[in-house]
Design a protein around this motif. Sequence first.
Motif, PDB file in Angstrom:
ATOM      1  N   ALA A 159      -3.237   8.417 -22.091  1.00 44.73           N
ATOM      2  CA  ALA A 159      -4.637   8.846 -22.231  1.00 44.73           C
ATOM      3  C   ALA A 159      -4.969   9.389 -23.616  1.00 44.73           C
ATOM      4  O   ALA A 159      -6.041   9.063 -24.161  1.00 44.73           O
ATOM      5  CB  ALA A 159      -4.980   9.868 -21.152  1.00 44.73           C
ATOM      6  N   PRO A 160      -4.099  10.199 -24.252  1.00 42.44           N
ATOM      7  CA  PRO A 160      -4.429  10.703 -25.589  1.00 42.44           C
ATOM      8  C   PRO A 160      -4.528   9.616 -26.658  1.00 42.44           C
ATOM      9  O   PRO A 160      -5.069   9.856 -27.742  1.00 42.44           O
ATOM     10  CB  PRO A 160      -3.267  11.659 -25.898  1.00 42.44           C
ATOM     11  N   LEU A 161      -4.026   8.415 -26.348  1.00 38.44           N
ATOM     12  CA  LEU A 161      -3.997   7.332 -27.345  1.00 38.44           C
ATOM     13  C   LEU A 161      -5.077   6.283 -27.113  1.00 38.44           C
ATOM     14  O   LEU A 161      -5.234   5.372 -27.930  1.00 38.44           O
ATOM     15  CB  LEU A 161      -2.626   6.642 -27.307  1.00 38.44           C
ATOM     16  N   VAL A 162      -5.812   6.388 -26.017  1.00 43.23           N
ATOM     17  CA  VAL A 162      -6.755   5.335 -25.638  1.00 43.23           C
ATOM     18  C   VAL A 162      -7.809   5.092 -26.701  1.00 43.23           C
ATOM     19  O   VAL A 162      -8.141   3.946 -27.028  1.00 43.23           O
ATOM     20  CB  VAL A 162      -7.425   5.668 -24.281  1.00 43.23           C
ATOM     21  N   GLU A 163      -8.360   6.146 -27.283  1.00 46.30           N
ATOM     22  CA  GLU A 163      -9.459   5.996 -28.242  1.00 46.30           C
ATOM     23  C   GLU A 163      -9.059   5.211 -29.483  1.00 46.30           C
ATOM     24  O   GLU A 163      -9.914   4.584 -30.120  1.00 46.30           O
ATOM     25  CB  GLU A 163     -10.008   7.366 -28.643  1.00 46.30           C
ATOM     26  N   VAL A 164      -7.799   5.244 -29.850  1.00 47.32           N
ATOM     27  CA  VAL A 164      -7.354   4.532 -31.058  1.00 47.32           C
ATOM     28  C   VAL A 164      -6.581   3.258 -30.711  1.00 47.32           C
ATOM     29  O   VAL A 164      -6.050   2.600 -31.607  1.00 47.32           O
ATOM     30  CB  VAL A 164      -6.491   5.446 -31.955  1.00 47.32           C
ATOM     31  N   SER A 165      -6.507   2.923 -29.429  1.00 47.75           N
ATOM     32  CA  SER A 165      -5.741   1.750 -29.011  1.00 47.75           C
ATOM     33  C   SER A 165      -6.519   0.462 -29.237  1.00 47.75           C
ATOM     34  O   SER A 165      -7.745   0.421 -29.077  1.00 47.75           O
ATOM     35  CB  SER A 165      -5.386   1.864 -27.526  1.00 47.75           C
ATOM     36  N   ALA A 166      -5.805  -0.595 -29.571  1.00 45.29           N
ATOM     37  CA  ALA A 166      -6.414  -1.923 -29.660  1.00 45.29           C
ATOM     38  C   ALA A 166      -6.904  -2.384 -28.293  1.00 45.29           C
ATOM     39  O   ALA A 166      -7.746  -3.281 -28.195  1.00 45.29           O
ATOM     40  CB  ALA A 166      -5.398  -2.930 -30.211  1.00 45.29           C
ATOM     41  N   PHE A 167      -6.418  -1.741 -27.229  1.00 47.29           N
ATOM     42  CA  PHE A 167      -6.787  -2.095 -25.862  1.00 47.29           C
ATOM     43  C   PHE A 167      -7.783  -1.102 -25.264  1.00 47.29           C
ATOM     44  O   PHE A 167      -7.915  -1.021 -24.044  1.00 47.29           O
ATOM     45  CB  PHE A 167      -5.525  -2.154 -24.979  1.00 47.29           C
ATOM     46  N   ARG A 168      -8.469  -0.371 -26.101  1.00 48.33           N
ATOM     47  CA  ARG A 168      -9.388   0.669 -25.615  1.00 48.33           C
ATOM     48  C   ARG A 168     -10.382   0.118 -24.588  1.00 48.33           C
ATOM     49  O   ARG A 168     -10.585   0.713 -23.532  1.00 48.33           O
ATOM     50  CB  ARG A 168     -10.143   1.298 -26.778  1.00 48.33           C
ATOM     51  N   ARG A 212       0.843  -1.198   0.000  1.00 45.89           N
ATOM     52  CA  ARG A 212       0.000   0.000   0.000  1.00 45.89           C
ATOM     53  C   ARG A 212       0.877   1.246   0.000  1.00 45.89           C
ATOM     54  O   ARG A 212       1.412   1.642   1.028  1.00 45.89           O
ATOM     55  CB  ARG A 212      -0.940   0.016   1.213  1.00 45.89           C
ATOM     56  N   THR A 213       1.052   1.853  -1.165  1.00 45.64           N
ATOM     57  CA  THR A 213       1.791   3.100  -1.308  1.00 45.64           C
ATOM     58  C   THR A 213       0.980   4.030  -2.207  1.00 45.64           C
ATOM     59  O   THR A 213      -0.137   3.703  -2.604  1.00 45.64           O
ATOM     60  CB  THR A 213       3.175   2.861  -1.948  1.00 45.64           C
ATOM     61  N   LYS A 214       1.571   5.148  -2.562  1.00 42.47           N
ATOM     62  CA  LYS A 214       0.907   6.105  -3.455  1.00 42.47           C
ATOM     63  C   LYS A 214       1.337   5.941  -4.897  1.00 42.47           C
ATOM     64  O   LYS A 214       1.089   6.813  -5.723  1.00 42.47           O
ATOM     65  CB  LYS A 214       1.191   7.535  -2.990  1.00 42.47           C
ATOM     66  N   ILE A 215       1.954   4.801  -5.243  1.00 38.83           N
ATOM     67  CA  ILE A 215       2.459   4.645  -6.600  1.00 38.83           C
ATOM     68  C   ILE A 215       1.326   4.686  -7.623  1.00 38.83           C
ATOM     69  O   ILE A 215       1.484   5.206  -8.728  1.00 38.83           O
ATOM     70  CB  ILE A 215       3.294   3.356  -6.757  1.00 38.83           C
ATOM     71  N   ARG A 216       0.156   4.183  -7.242  1.00 38.96           N
ATOM     72  CA  ARG A 216      -0.974   4.218  -8.167  1.00 38.96           C
ATOM     73  C   ARG A 216      -1.425   5.648  -8.407  1.00 38.96           C
ATOM     74  O   ARG A 216      -1.617   6.074  -9.554  1.00 38.96           O
ATOM     75  CB  ARG A 216      -2.131   3.373  -7.614  1.00 38.96           C
ATOM     76  N   GLU A 217      -1.572   6.393  -7.316  1.00 34.79           N
ATOM     77  CA  GLU A 217      -1.984   7.793  -7.443  1.00 34.79           C
ATOM     78  C   GLU A 217      -0.922   8.614  -8.183  1.00 34.79           C
ATOM     79  O   GLU A 217      -1.258   9.458  -9.026  1.00 34.79           O
ATOM     80  CB  GLU A 217      -2.237   8.403  -6.063  1.00 34.79           C
ATOM     81  N   ASN A 218       0.331   8.360  -7.877  1.00 35.21           N
ATOM     82  CA  ASN A 218       1.404   9.145  -8.487  1.00 35.21           C
ATOM     83  C   ASN A 218       1.618   8.818  -9.957  1.00 35.21           C
ATOM     84  O   ASN A 218       2.255   9.601 -10.681  1.00 35.21           O
ATOM     85  CB  ASN A 218       2.710   8.922  -7.722  1.00 35.21           C
ATOM     86  N   SER A 219       1.104   7.682 -10.409  1.00 39.30           N
ATOM     87  CA  SER A 219       1.282   7.312 -11.816  1.00 39.30           C
ATOM     88  C   SER A 219       0.222   7.942 -12.716  1.00 39.30           C
ATOM     89  O   SER A 219       0.340   7.881 -13.944  1.00 39.30           O
ATOM     90  CB  SER A 219       1.248   5.791 -11.970  1.00 39.30           C
ATOM     91  N   ARG A 220      -0.800   8.559 -12.114  1.00 39.95           N
ATOM     92  CA  ARG A 220      -1.872   9.136 -12.932  1.00 39.95           C
ATOM     93  C   ARG A 220      -1.364  10.202 -13.886  1.00 39.95           C
ATOM     94  O   ARG A 220      -1.766  10.261 -15.053  1.00 39.95           O
ATOM     95  CB  ARG A 220      -2.956   9.716 -12.015  1.00 39.95           C
ATOM     96  N   ALA A 221      -0.492  11.070 -13.390  1.00 39.97           N
ATOM     97  CA  ALA A 221       0.017  12.151 -14.238  1.00 39.97           C
ATOM     98  C   ALA A 221       0.760  11.600 -15.450  1.00 39.97           C
ATOM     99  O   ALA A 221       0.666  12.160 -16.553  1.00 39.97           O
ATOM    100  CB  ALA A 221       0.935  13.063 -13.425  1.00 39.97           C
ATOM    101  N   HIS A 222       1.482  10.501 -15.255  1.00 37.37           N
ATOM    102  CA  HIS A 222       2.237   9.910 -16.359  1.00 37.37           C
ATOM    103  C   HIS A 222       1.289   9.250 -17.354  1.00 37.37           C
ATOM    104  O   HIS A 222       1.509   9.315 -18.571  1.00 37.37           O
ATOM    105  CB  HIS A 222       3.251   8.913 -15.813  1.00 37.37           C
ATOM    106  N   PHE A 223       0.227   8.612 -16.860  1.00 42.92           N
ATOM    107  CA  PHE A 223      -0.780   8.040 -17.740  1.00 42.92           C
ATOM    108  C   PHE A 223      -1.456   9.143 -18.559  1.00 42.92           C
ATOM    109  O   PHE A 223      -1.650   9.002 -19.774  1.00 42.92           O
ATOM    110  CB  PHE A 223      -1.823   7.282 -16.922  1.00 42.92           C
ATOM    111  N   GLU A 224      -1.793  10.235 -17.901  1.00 39.68           N
ATOM    112  CA  GLU A 224      -2.473  11.331 -18.591  1.00 39.68           C
ATOM    113  C   GLU A 224      -1.582  11.967 -19.648  1.00 39.68           C
ATOM    114  O   GLU A 224      -2.069  12.393 -20.702  1.00 39.68           O
ATOM    115  CB  GLU A 224      -2.915  12.379 -17.563  1.00 39.68           C
ATOM    116  N   ARG A 225      -0.303  12.013 -19.385  1.00 40.29           N
ATOM    117  CA  ARG A 225       0.614  12.632 -20.347  1.00 40.29           C
ATOM    118  C   ARG A 225       0.884  11.742 -21.555  1.00 40.29           C
ATOM    119  O   ARG A 225       0.858  12.209 -22.691  1.00 40.29           O
ATOM    120  CB  ARG A 225       1.941  12.968 -19.648  1.00 40.29           C
ATOM    121  N   TRP A 226       1.103  10.464 -21.304  1.00 38.47           N
ATOM    122  CA  TRP A 226       1.601   9.611 -22.368  1.00 38.47           C
ATOM    123  C   TRP A 226       0.552   8.688 -22.999  1.00 38.47           C
ATOM    124  O   TRP A 226       0.605   8.436 -24.204  1.00 38.47           O
ATOM    125  CB  TRP A 226       2.750   8.736 -21.837  1.00 38.47           C
TER     126      TRP A 226
END
Length: 295
Positions: A202-211, A186-200
């Motif tokens: 999230a903009p690709l989710v709509e066209v991803s094969a894993f959408r 139990r750490t904040k690694i999940r919360e702290n990774s949100r910014a990196h997901f949003e930057r790299w």
Amino acid sequence: MARARTILITGCSSGIGLDAARTLHASGEWRVFACCRKEEDVDAMRARHGIESFLIDYSKPETIERGFEDVMRETGGTLDALFNNGAHGSGGAAEDIPTDALRAIFEVNFFGWHDLTRRAVKAMRAQGGRGRIVQCSSILGNVVMPMRMAYSATKFALEAHCDALRLELSHDTDIKVISLNVGPIRTKIRENSRAHFERWIAPLVEVSAFRSFYEKKFVPRLYGPYKKDMGELEPSAVTAKLTLALDARRPAPRYSVTWPTHAFMFLKRILPGWAFDQVTLRAMGLWPAAKKLHP
């Protein structure tokens, strides 16, 4: 009265680093330098916990140099132990991870650790070739999970680093190198990774094969109400293994922390590749293959 041993710990603003710093400081056996990547956390460490603290941000090499020099100035140039801990996650399918995202996570999770470790080794050699270097690795440094390629790649690199350094230092020093294979904590690694997901990613989710997977499983886990992972423990479990690694006369090369770490590393050794692939896909909700990616 024998002097307290000295240890430099990184990533101490919360979670594993904070628990380790507070526990070792409270023991009275260690003089702890609890380093953080933000000035406000450094100030809080000093004021709230009464622990010596300096700024070290793995993404900024100048802070690594300056922070280590600050610690060396306070100790008179000696260091008994280094615990590298600070890191961040960057989740997403391998085919969706931009190359610049890999460069960014390697800078923090691996290159910064290497920089600080080299400085510690030099200091430990100068004090007679003795000391402990403990690296906070992961189950994902031994087992690969889908959607975790970037983080796992940094931890696989770290495991290679630990093994090479351990073997090399055993030749002419008493500097021990230990890897802690941490599982779900139990750490904040999940919360702290949100910014990196949003930057790299999230903009690709709509066209991803894993959408569909992102929308149904990944994003709800990342942003939804916190739910414990199977076998998840508190940071104190890592501190217990850290203490063992620091105090053991002949420490093991690596210590597993949680039962999922033990289980997956064992299964990887005994199962054929295709069977282990099924285990990991099921664990991530991606089995049967190709049937859970699309609506």
